[in-house]
Enzyme design. Structure first.
Site, PDB file in Angstrom:
ATOM      1  N   GLU A   1      -7.995  -1.934  -8.591  1.00 17.90           N
ATOM      2  CA  GLU A   1      -8.030  -1.144  -7.201  1.00 17.90           C
ATOM      3  C   GLU A   1      -9.397  -1.306  -6.492  1.00 17.90           C
ATOM      4  O   GLU A   1     -10.229  -0.981  -7.191  1.00 17.90           O
ATOM      5  CB  GLU A   1      -7.515   0.321  -7.104  1.00 17.90           C
ATOM      6  CG  GLU A   1      -7.308   1.218  -5.911  1.00 17.90           C
ATOM      7  CD  GLU A   1      -8.525   1.661  -5.661  1.00 17.90           C
ATOM      8  OE1 GLU A   1      -9.578   2.094  -6.268  1.00 17.90           O
ATOM      9  OE2 GLU A   1      -8.805   1.958  -4.460  1.00 17.90           O
TER      10      GLU A   1
ATOM     11  N   HIS B   1      -1.089   2.716  -1.187  1.00 17.22           N
ATOM     12  CA  HIS B   1      -0.861   4.244  -1.208  1.00 17.22           C
ATOM     13  C   HIS B   1      -0.821   4.760   0.269  1.00 17.22           C
ATOM     14  O   HIS B   1      -0.417   5.866   0.531  1.00 17.22           O
ATOM     15  CB  HIS B   1      -1.824   5.183  -2.029  1.00 17.22           C
ATOM     16  CG  HIS B   1      -2.053   4.676  -3.412  1.00 17.22           C
ATOM     17  ND1 HIS B   1      -2.855   3.391  -3.871  1.00 17.22           N
ATOM     18  CD2 HIS B   1      -1.211   5.098  -4.373  1.00 17.22           C
ATOM     19  CE1 HIS B   1      -2.642   3.468  -5.024  1.00 17.22           C
ATOM     20  NE2 HIS B   1      -1.809   4.259  -5.589  1.00 17.22           N
TER      21      HIS B   1
END
Ligand code: GLN
Ligand code: ZN
Length: 755
Positions: free
Chosen positions: A665, A694
């Protein structure tokens, strides 16, 4: 008189009421009043439940619509400029998730792990000229709500130093310099609480269990010297580890009480008693707030006796930390095996244990029946044959370094993999899951309930896989996945098929915002009775000429996202898991799957809070990963994936895992997290996530190209992979198609540019 209290209660609700209300609010299905009504109802219910367990002080301010760290930031008036000047719940949600219910996109605040838990907090952002101003009235209102019910409130505040420690700076400056500006606001908060009739305020300073730089240690004295003039009593709480060299500092701070975690660090009691003054309150964290095992009450009473012998001040008893990290009520687990169930305690049962402990001291005879039940459960667990499996122990004894070594080093493997896979530059892939549609969930649920036959279920899943594969082919992705439709959760799915695991029906724990997980309970020796994923990957591979990536969850992540047995070292459980996953990896290879991803999403969060213990953890965690991944041929490509990875301090261990490709990430931080890869020449291939899954916002091709160029400044471009930063299961197909199309476009553009 011994008081009992609690540091915080899970807020998501027994049946995840808060989750559902939040999600409906975000979808515009309910209005804000309705959301607030649900929140108030949950708070009331939880306060009553806690009061019903005899707690003398009830925590307030632990309830949150998303995250308690974000609540603190907002309370202190710390809202980054990009969110505009309006405050209120919608701004709050924009900070948390990049969007409120009006759909306007914002760059959300970063999210990261709360110490070594599986809870994520929103990282505060502070500027060099940061101003602070008390804003909003949530804490004060909730306190009044609780008082109106007639209970004694104990507001919970994240302490100024821990809040600041967790913050990120928007430019290069020493954030500790902000403390002088920050403190007056804390002073004001404490005064306002005092005006409302509050006597005790709980101030959480868990960073006291970390290795702190000297300047931060010194700041503690200065800060609490200043705050002590506030007309309330402060209970300074520490948890998740031992105070260690901060013991005397913590014990001498001018606060009215100190809470210590005696579950994680029982041995610290002596040092604390050596340093602690008798006029203060000492709060003993005796009940495990991080795990679901029943407390050994007689051992806890032993600890209390030691404390009482040497400490003549006021003793309080409590869970080790907030109960945020455990499910609410074991009573909802009607289907659990009664023996196994008798070994467990959830939040509510833990509070009852506290009550029994107090009773055992104040009226021993009255507590006797409860103590007997407890002792029987502890003995039953210790002696149970359900736990011990000689075959697993024999395998474990055979582990040696040959099990942790691929056949050849990466450069050799790389050549063979290149020849076998024939991928273009900037190869594109995804992290594994595709949207979990209502139909998928229904099929799984129906199958579980027996409403769908096994054949029909398999057919349904295969159709879903076929759809997913064809979508990926249309998008022009290079390495495909089967989509993980069969998985409710990446850990639960494996746990359900492994021996030694136990599952709850309703044991939900908040992960972030409205996201909850239902961690499995590892109660016994772990083994794999039969293949777990092979049929799905094999079917998916049969549909395409593109390489299919098998998808497994790694041993360290399974461990870190489960409730783990506390009767043997975590490393032993990790090795048992590694042996089981290794068998699956080898079976996938035999089934012709050329690439196998072993997710270690939770690798980093297992790091102990104190740096001096890191190496031990990293050593066994890396070993566990190598055990599960080293049984394959050189031409089989092993991937791993990690979430939210700040790698700077552990990059050599990440490299030691020796995965051929790692996806991570990095998009939320604008590739900043790749700094680690500049100083350290990471030897293998890397896929830095090029967009944030997200957030509901769709990235443009240009966004992605820009990020990849940034990544290319830090990593050799021939080692770069192109992928989202995590799985897509929480997203909708409409967005996923556009996002991935933009992503493959970006990869194509870069290939052209390279020529
Ligand atoms: N393979 C998993 C998925 O795509 C990885 C999830 C994760 O890293 N949390 O859902
Ligand atoms: Zn991830």
């Amino acid at each position: 008189m011994i008081k009992i209290h609690n540091l915080g209660f899970p807020r998501i609700g027994e049946h995840r009421e808060l989750k559902f209300a939040l999600e409906r609010y975000w979808r515009n299905e309910i209005d804000q009043d309705e959301l607030l009504r649900v929140g108030a109802e949950i708070r009331q219910r939880h306060w009553q439940l806690q009061a019903g367990s005899g707690l003398d002080l009830i925590p307030v301010g632990d309830f949150s619509y998303y995250d308690q760290v974000l609540d603190t930031s907002v309370l202190l008036g710390v809202v980054p400029e990009r969110f505009g000047s309006s405050t209120g719940l919608d701004t709050y949600f924009r900070m948390a998730r990049g969007q409120a219910s009006d759909g306007q996109p914002y760059r959300a605040c970063e999210m990261t792990k709360w110490f070594d838990t599986n809870y994520h907090y929103l990282v505060p952002e502070v500027a060099a000229d940061q101003q602070f101003a008390l804003s909003g009235s949530k804490l004060f209102d909730e306190c009044r709500e609780l008082q109106a019910l007639g209970y004694q409130p104990k507001p919970v505040l994240l302490g100024p130093l821990t809040w600041l420690w967790l913050a990120k700076t928007t430019s290069d400056f020493d954030k500790l310099d902000l403390v002088d500006r920050l403190l007056p606001v804390y002073g004001e908060i404490l005064r306002r609480l005092a005006d409302q009739g509050v006597q005790w305020v709980q101030i959480d300073e868990p960073i006291l269990v970390l290795d702190l730089p000297t300047a931060w240690k010194n700041a503690f004295e200065a800060v609490y010297n200043q705050l002590q003039s506030a007309p309330v009593k402060m209970l300074l709480t520490t948890y998740f580890g031992e105070l260690g060299e901060n013991t005397s500092l913590a014990c001498k701070l001018p606060v009215a009480g100190l809470h210590v975690d005696l579950v994680r660090a029982p041995e610290q009691l002596t040092a604390v008693l050596d340093n602690f003054a008798n006029h203060k309150v000492l709060s003993l964290g005796l009940i495990d707030g991080r795990n679901i095992w029943r407390t050994d009450l007689s051992a806890a009473l032993g600890t209390i006796a030691v404390a009482r012998e040497r400490f003549k001040g006021e003793l309080w008893l409590a869970p080790s930390c907030s109960l945020l990290h455990v499910p609410i009520d074991l009573e909802h687990e009607a289907a659990l095996d009664p023996t196994l169930k008798s070994w467990l305690a959830f939040a509510r049962q833990k509070l009852t244990e506290l009550e029994v402990l107090r009773l055992a001291i104040e009226e021993p005879a009255a507590a006797e029946p409860d103590l007997i039940v407890s002792a029987n459960a502890i003995r039953s667990r210790r002696e149970s044959t359900l736990i011990h499996n000689p075959a697993v122990q024999a395998e474990l004894a055979k582990i040696d370094s040959s099990l942790m070594q691929r056949q050849n080093p990466f450069p050799v493997r790389r050549g063979q993999q290149k020849a076998r896979l024939n991928l273009p530059g900037y190869p594109t892939t995804t992290i594994g899951s595709f949207p979990q549609t209502p139909e998928i969930r229904k099929a799984r649920a129906d199958f579980k309930r027996g409403l769908l036959s096994e054949d029909d279920y398999i057919q349904h899943m295969e159709q879903t896989i076929a759809f997913c594969v064809s979508e990926q082919e249309k998008l022009g992705l290079d390495v495909l996945v089967h989509g993980e439709a069969e998985r409710n959760d990446m850990v639960e799915y494996f746990g359900e098929q492994l021996d030694g695991f136990l599952f709850t029906a309703n044991g939900w724990v908040q992960s972030y915002g409205s996201r909850c997980v239902k961690p499995p309970i590892i109660f016994g020796d772990v083994s794999r009775p039969k293949p777990m994923t092979v049929r799905w990957s094999q079917y998916a591979q049969s549909l395409t000429g593109k390489p299919m990536k098998g998808m497994l969850t790694g041993p360290v992540t399974i461990l870190n996202w489960s409730f783990v047995r506390d009767d043997q070292p975590r490393s032993t459980t990790a090795y048992q898991l590694a042996l089981a996953i290794r068998e699956e990896v080898n079976d996938l290879e035999r089934a012709g799957i050329p690439i196998i991803q072993i997710d270690e999403a939770a690798f980093r969060e297992g790091l102990p809070p104190r740096q001096s213990r890191w190496q031990t953890y990293l050593d066994w965690a890396v070993r566990a990963f190598r055990i599960c991944s080293s049984g394959v041929k050189d031409s089989t490509q092993i991937h791993t994936h990690m979430c939210y990875s700040e790698f700077n301090d552990i990059i050599t261990s990440i490299a030691d895992m020796d995965a051929d490709v790692i996806t991570i990430e990095t998009s939320r931080s604008n590739m900043e997290l790749l700094e680690a890869f500049i100083d350290f020449n990471y030897p293998n291939e890397i896929g830095p996530g090029v967009y944030d899954i997200h957030s509901p916002n769709v990235p443009t091709t240009d966004d992605i190209i820009a990020l990849l160029k940034k990544a290319g400044e830090r990593i050799d471009t021939d080692k770069l992979w192109v992928n989202p930063d995590c799985g897509l299961k929480t997203r909708q197909w409409e967005d996923v198609r556009i996002s991935l199309a933009n992503m493959t476009e970006a990869a194509k553009a870069l290939r052209l540019a390279v020529g």
